[in-house]
Motif scaffolding. Structure first.
Motif, PDB file in Angstrom:
ATOM      1  N   GLN A  46       0.834  -1.209   0.000  1.00 29.62           N
ATOM      2  CA  GLN A  46       0.000   0.000   0.000  1.00 29.62           C
ATOM      3  C   GLN A  46       0.867   1.257   0.000  1.00 29.62           C
ATOM      4  O   GLN A  46       0.517   2.254  -0.630  1.00 29.62           O
ATOM      5  CB  GLN A  46      -0.916  -0.018   1.224  1.00 29.62           C
ATOM      6  CG  GLN A  46      -2.020  -1.054   1.143  1.00 29.62           C
ATOM      7  CD  GLN A  46      -2.784  -1.189   2.450  1.00 29.62           C
ATOM      8  OE1 GLN A  46      -2.270  -0.865   3.528  1.00 29.62           O
ATOM      9  NE2 GLN A  46      -4.013  -1.672   2.370  1.00 29.62           N
ATOM     10  N   ALA A  47       2.018   1.210   0.687  1.00 20.21           N
ATOM     11  CA  ALA A  47       2.943   2.345   0.673  1.00 20.21           C
ATOM     12  C   ALA A  47       3.450   2.595  -0.738  1.00 20.21           C
ATOM     13  O   ALA A  47       3.472   3.737  -1.214  1.00 20.21           O
ATOM     14  CB  ALA A  47       4.099   2.082   1.626  1.00 20.21           C
ATOM     15  N   ALA A  48       3.858   1.538  -1.418  1.00 22.13           N
ATOM     16  CA  ALA A  48       4.354   1.678  -2.782  1.00 22.13           C
ATOM     17  C   ALA A  48       3.269   2.231  -3.701  1.00 22.13           C
ATOM     18  O   ALA A  48       3.546   3.024  -4.613  1.00 22.13           O
ATOM     19  CB  ALA A  48       4.850   0.329  -3.301  1.00 22.13           C
ATOM     20  N   ASN A  49       2.037   1.850  -3.467  1.00 16.10           N
ATOM     21  CA  ASN A  49       0.926   2.337  -4.272  1.00 16.10           C
ATOM     22  C   ASN A  49       0.667   3.817  -4.049  1.00 16.10           C
ATOM     23  O   ASN A  49       0.328   4.558  -4.991  1.00 16.10           O
ATOM     24  CB  ASN A  49      -0.328   1.526  -3.939  1.00 16.10           C
ATOM     25  CG  ASN A  49      -1.566   2.051  -4.623  1.00 16.10           C
ATOM     26  OD1 ASN A  49      -2.311   2.854  -4.055  1.00 16.10           O
ATOM     27  ND2 ASN A  49      -1.805   1.612  -5.855  1.00 16.10           N
ATOM     28  N   PHE A  50       0.838   4.299  -2.801  1.00 22.52           N
ATOM     29  CA  PHE A  50       0.519   5.697  -2.491  1.00 22.52           C
ATOM     30  C   PHE A  50       1.633   6.665  -2.876  1.00 22.52           C
ATOM     31  O   PHE A  50       1.358   7.832  -3.210  1.00 22.52           O
ATOM     32  CB  PHE A  50       0.229   5.841  -0.992  1.00 22.52           C
ATOM     33  CG  PHE A  50      -0.001   7.261  -0.578  1.00 22.52           C
ATOM     34  CD1 PHE A  50      -1.179   7.932  -0.909  1.00 22.52           C
ATOM     35  CD2 PHE A  50       0.978   7.972   0.107  1.00 22.52           C
ATOM     36  CE1 PHE A  50      -1.389   9.256  -0.558  1.00 22.52           C
ATOM     37  CE2 PHE A  50       0.777   9.296   0.472  1.00 22.52           C
ATOM     38  CZ  PHE A  50      -0.401   9.941   0.146  1.00 22.52           C
ATOM     39  N   THR A  80      10.112  -3.267  -0.911  1.00 22.45           N
ATOM     40  CA  THR A  80       8.890  -3.155  -1.713  1.00 22.45           C
ATOM     41  C   THR A  80       8.821  -1.835  -2.463  1.00 22.45           C
ATOM     42  O   THR A  80       8.522  -1.814  -3.667  1.00 22.45           O
ATOM     43  CB  THR A  80       7.653  -3.320  -0.822  1.00 22.45           C
ATOM     44  OG1 THR A  80       7.708  -4.595  -0.169  1.00 22.45           O
ATOM     45  CG2 THR A  80       6.371  -3.234  -1.634  1.00 22.45           C
ATOM     46  N   VAL A  81       9.089  -0.723  -1.800  1.00 23.60           N
ATOM     47  CA  VAL A  81       8.928   0.578  -2.476  1.00 23.60           C
ATOM     48  C   VAL A  81      10.033   0.826  -3.493  1.00 23.60           C
ATOM     49  O   VAL A  81       9.811   1.524  -4.489  1.00 23.60           O
ATOM     50  CB  VAL A  81       8.854   1.731  -1.466  1.00 23.60           C
ATOM     51  CG1 VAL A  81       7.711   1.532  -0.491  1.00 23.60           C
ATOM     52  CG2 VAL A  81      10.168   1.956  -0.730  1.00 23.60           C
ATOM     53  N   LEU A  82      11.218   0.244  -3.285  1.00 18.80           N
ATOM     54  CA  LEU A  82      12.292   0.446  -4.255  1.00 18.80           C
ATOM     55  C   LEU A  82      12.251  -0.575  -5.383  1.00 18.80           C
ATOM     56  O   LEU A  82      12.883  -0.383  -6.427  1.00 18.80           O
ATOM     57  CB  LEU A  82      13.656   0.412  -3.561  1.00 18.80           C
ATOM     58  CG  LEU A  82      13.933   1.559  -2.580  1.00 18.80           C
ATOM     59  CD1 LEU A  82      15.349   1.460  -2.029  1.00 18.80           C
ATOM     60  CD2 LEU A  82      13.718   2.925  -3.235  1.00 18.80           C
ATOM     61  N   SER A  83      11.504  -1.669  -5.194  1.00 19.28           N
ATOM     62  CA  SER A  83      11.349  -2.661  -6.264  1.00 19.28           C
ATOM     63  C   SER A  83      10.305  -2.240  -7.282  1.00 19.28           C
ATOM     64  O   SER A  83      10.290  -2.744  -8.414  1.00 19.28           O
ATOM     65  CB  SER A  83      10.962  -4.018  -5.672  1.00 19.28           C
ATOM     66  OG  SER A  83      11.990  -4.522  -4.855  1.00 19.28           O
ATOM     67  N   ILE A  97       7.866   2.766 -10.385  1.00 16.93           N
ATOM     68  CA  ILE A  97       7.139   4.035 -10.287  1.00 16.93           C
ATOM     69  C   ILE A  97       7.289   4.611  -8.884  1.00 16.93           C
ATOM     70  O   ILE A  97       7.576   5.800  -8.706  1.00 16.93           O
ATOM     71  CB  ILE A  97       5.648   3.831 -10.640  1.00 16.93           C
ATOM     72  CG1 ILE A  97       5.515   3.292 -12.069  1.00 16.93           C
ATOM     73  CG2 ILE A  97       4.888   5.153 -10.486  1.00 16.93           C
ATOM     74  CD1 ILE A  97       4.096   2.976 -12.478  1.00 16.93           C
ATOM     75  N   SER A  98       7.130   3.783  -7.882  1.00 17.11           N
ATOM     76  CA  SER A  98       7.326   4.226  -6.502  1.00 17.11           C
ATOM     77  C   SER A  98       8.762   4.694  -6.288  1.00 17.11           C
ATOM     78  O   SER A  98       9.010   5.763  -5.718  1.00 17.11           O
ATOM     79  CB  SER A  98       6.992   3.088  -5.537  1.00 17.11           C
ATOM     80  OG  SER A  98       7.360   3.402  -4.218  1.00 17.11           O
ATOM     81  N   ALA A  99       9.720   3.900  -6.750  1.00 17.96           N
ATOM     82  CA  ALA A  99      11.133   4.216  -6.547  1.00 17.96           C
ATOM     83  C   ALA A  99      11.509   5.554  -7.174  1.00 17.96           C
ATOM     84  O   ALA A  99      12.399   6.257  -6.679  1.00 17.96           O
ATOM     85  CB  ALA A  99      12.000   3.108  -7.130  1.00 17.96           C
TER      86      ALA A  99
END
Length: 486
Positions: A210-214, A254-257, A260-262
């Motif tokens: 959810q963090a990566a999505n936001f 997760t967020v760096l993988s 778009i999030s990264a």
């Protein structure tokens, strides 16, 4: 329960069970490391070698004044405010701290933290960071700012009041803009605090996915406001994952993988409560330890064997810098009051045990542990690879942007230790030194002369000593790599 910290007090961790109440967490090794006691007590000597090999770049050292502590300090008489500000920020009389973490999303507002921000500015501090404890209640699945709940619209979260991801991103971006308009531009803003738990004060649950999505929502909202502020993630409770409990490891991966999030993440953040910072999270972004403290009754001691002592925190900072390669290290509160929090959540306490409203203050040994690093290791410094022949002597070198070289030596031995220092790339130059132990606080020592980078000093037992070479002399030219992704 008194004013909450950034995470939770022990009794408020339902996900870890009631067994951790009453200090079992620290006894189990999940809190700060106990003040190191080396088996060696000899004075036969140690050798410390500081190379010219750079590791991570240092962003600084700092604290927060969230949950009303900035207002408590601002309510003190002006002479007390000035003295405390000096202890926090002065590089000659205090700790020289250079990062202020603002609490938002239920943990504070621009207005109530403006005083500490302006005070920091007056001492030359230029690094500010904000972290939101929660989205507004109407944007969450539980319709409350407290008790966890999920951000409406996050994957797997259905809310009768719709999708609030965009609205929350715009709320945070507007808050960042408000800080900037007050002369306090934020380096980074985080959208969640300790997202693994949902205690009974401002808090919000969020999985790594959810963090990566936001994150893209927030990154785009910050850009739309014309801000250079980057996105931070995710101020987890602790460094490592544990069984059924996400830590910074999971959020970072997760967020760096997610490409778009990264793209929008410029800073990785975590706390040290459930797992200490003792291994690297990533080398792709700067990593900050952004909150940590202990909760026993107020203990100002330099070295009493407790996890709250100055010696303990000197070792915590050393380990985070050398084992976890952190770029910054922050305590929880800079100041707190006896009236609301008569424990070790702060570096300085206001009032006294017998008169909690007294116009007085007391600094702890923890403040001087920070000072041993932050007073001399300035933003932009590079950590240098350093070795010690004595397991009781921990040492780490740094090269500042102005060319000065700093060595911080921690003598965990119970006896004075004669130590020979060998500094690569340093000529015959004077060395200044300062000692902190149970008898002295940042006490200036007689001048030392380095002969082609070599000098000796006797480190007092259970002490931290700083050695500063202002001019490196012949061969003192270092070529450092460019700063990694910001």
């Amino acid at each position: 329960m008194s004013v909450p910290r950034g995470g939770t007090r022990w009794l408020a961790w339902p996900t870890l069970g009631a067994a951790i109440a009453g200090g079992v967490l620290l006894a189990a090794g999940l809190g700060p490391a106990a003040s190191a006691q080396s088996p060696s007590s000899s004075t036969t000597g140690a050798t410390v070698s500081v190379s010219s090999q750079p590791n991570q770049q240092i962003d600084g050292f700092g604290f927060s004044e969230a949950f009303g502590q900035a207002s408590n300090l601002a309510a003190m008489p002006s002479d007390v405010q000035s003295a405390v500000d000096n202890l926090l920020f002065s590089t000659t009389q205090g700790a020289g701290l250079d990062i202020v973490r603002f609490g938002i999303g239920g943990a504070g507002t621009v207005t109530d933290q403006l005083s500490i921000g302006k005070a920091a500015l007056s001492y030359g501090v230029r690094t500010f960071y904000a972290d939101a404890w929660s989205a507004p209640g109407l944007m969450k699945s539980n319709l409350s700012q407290d008790n966890g709940g999920y951000l409406c619209g996050s994957p797997g979260t259905d809310c009768i009041n719709g999708d609030y991801r965009q609205a929350y991103a715009e709320y945070l971006a507007a808050t960042a803009k408000a800080f900037a308009e007050q002369g306090l531009p934020l380096l980074a803003v985080d959208f969640v605090n300790e997202p693994e738990i949902g205690p009974g004060y401002p808090s919000m649950l969020m999985t790594p996915e959810q963090a990566a999505n936001f994150i893209p929502y927030l990154g785009q909202a910050l850009r739309k406001e014309g801000l250079s502020t980057t996105v931070a993630c995710c101020d987890a409770e602790g460094w490592a994952n544990s069984s059924g409990f996400n830590g910074a490891q999971a959020y970072t991966q997760t967020v760096l993988s997610d490409p778009i999030s990264a793209h929008y993440v410029g800073l990785i953040t975590s706390h040290g409560y459930t797992s200490a910072p003792n291994f690297p999270l990533t080398n792709l972004r700067p990593v900050w330890e952004t909150e940590w403290s202990t909760f026993q009754p107020w203990d100002p001691a330099w070295d009493d064997g407790s996890t709250a002592s100055g010696m303990s925190w000197a070792n915590n900072i050393y380990t985070a810098l050398t084992k976890a390669n952190v770029n910054a290290f922050l305590y929880w509160w800079g100041t707190a009051t006896y009236k609301e929090n008569g424990d070790n959540e702060s570096l300085i306490i206001l009032g006294t045990p017998t008169d909690t409203t007294a116009d007085s203050y007391q600094a702890s040994g923890r403040l001087w542990a920070f000072a041993a690093f932050s007073r001399f290791v300035r933003p932009g410094a590079w950590r240098l690879s350093t070795n010690s022949s004595d397991p009781g002597v921990e040492a780490v070198g740094f090269r500042n942007a102005n060319g000065s070289l700093v060595v911080v030596a921690i003598n965990n031995n119970t006896q004075p230790t004669q130590t020979n220092f060998q500094l690569a790339g340093v000529g015959s130059v004077p060395v200044q030194a300062w000692v902190t132990d149970s008898a002295e606080t940042m006490a200036s020592q007689p001048a030392i002369t380095a002969n082609q980078g070599s000098f000796s000093a006797t480190l007092p037992a259970r002490s931290v000593e700083d050695f500063v070479v202002a001019q490196t002399g012949p061969g003192g030219v270092f070529h450092f790599p460019p700063r990694r992704h910001r």
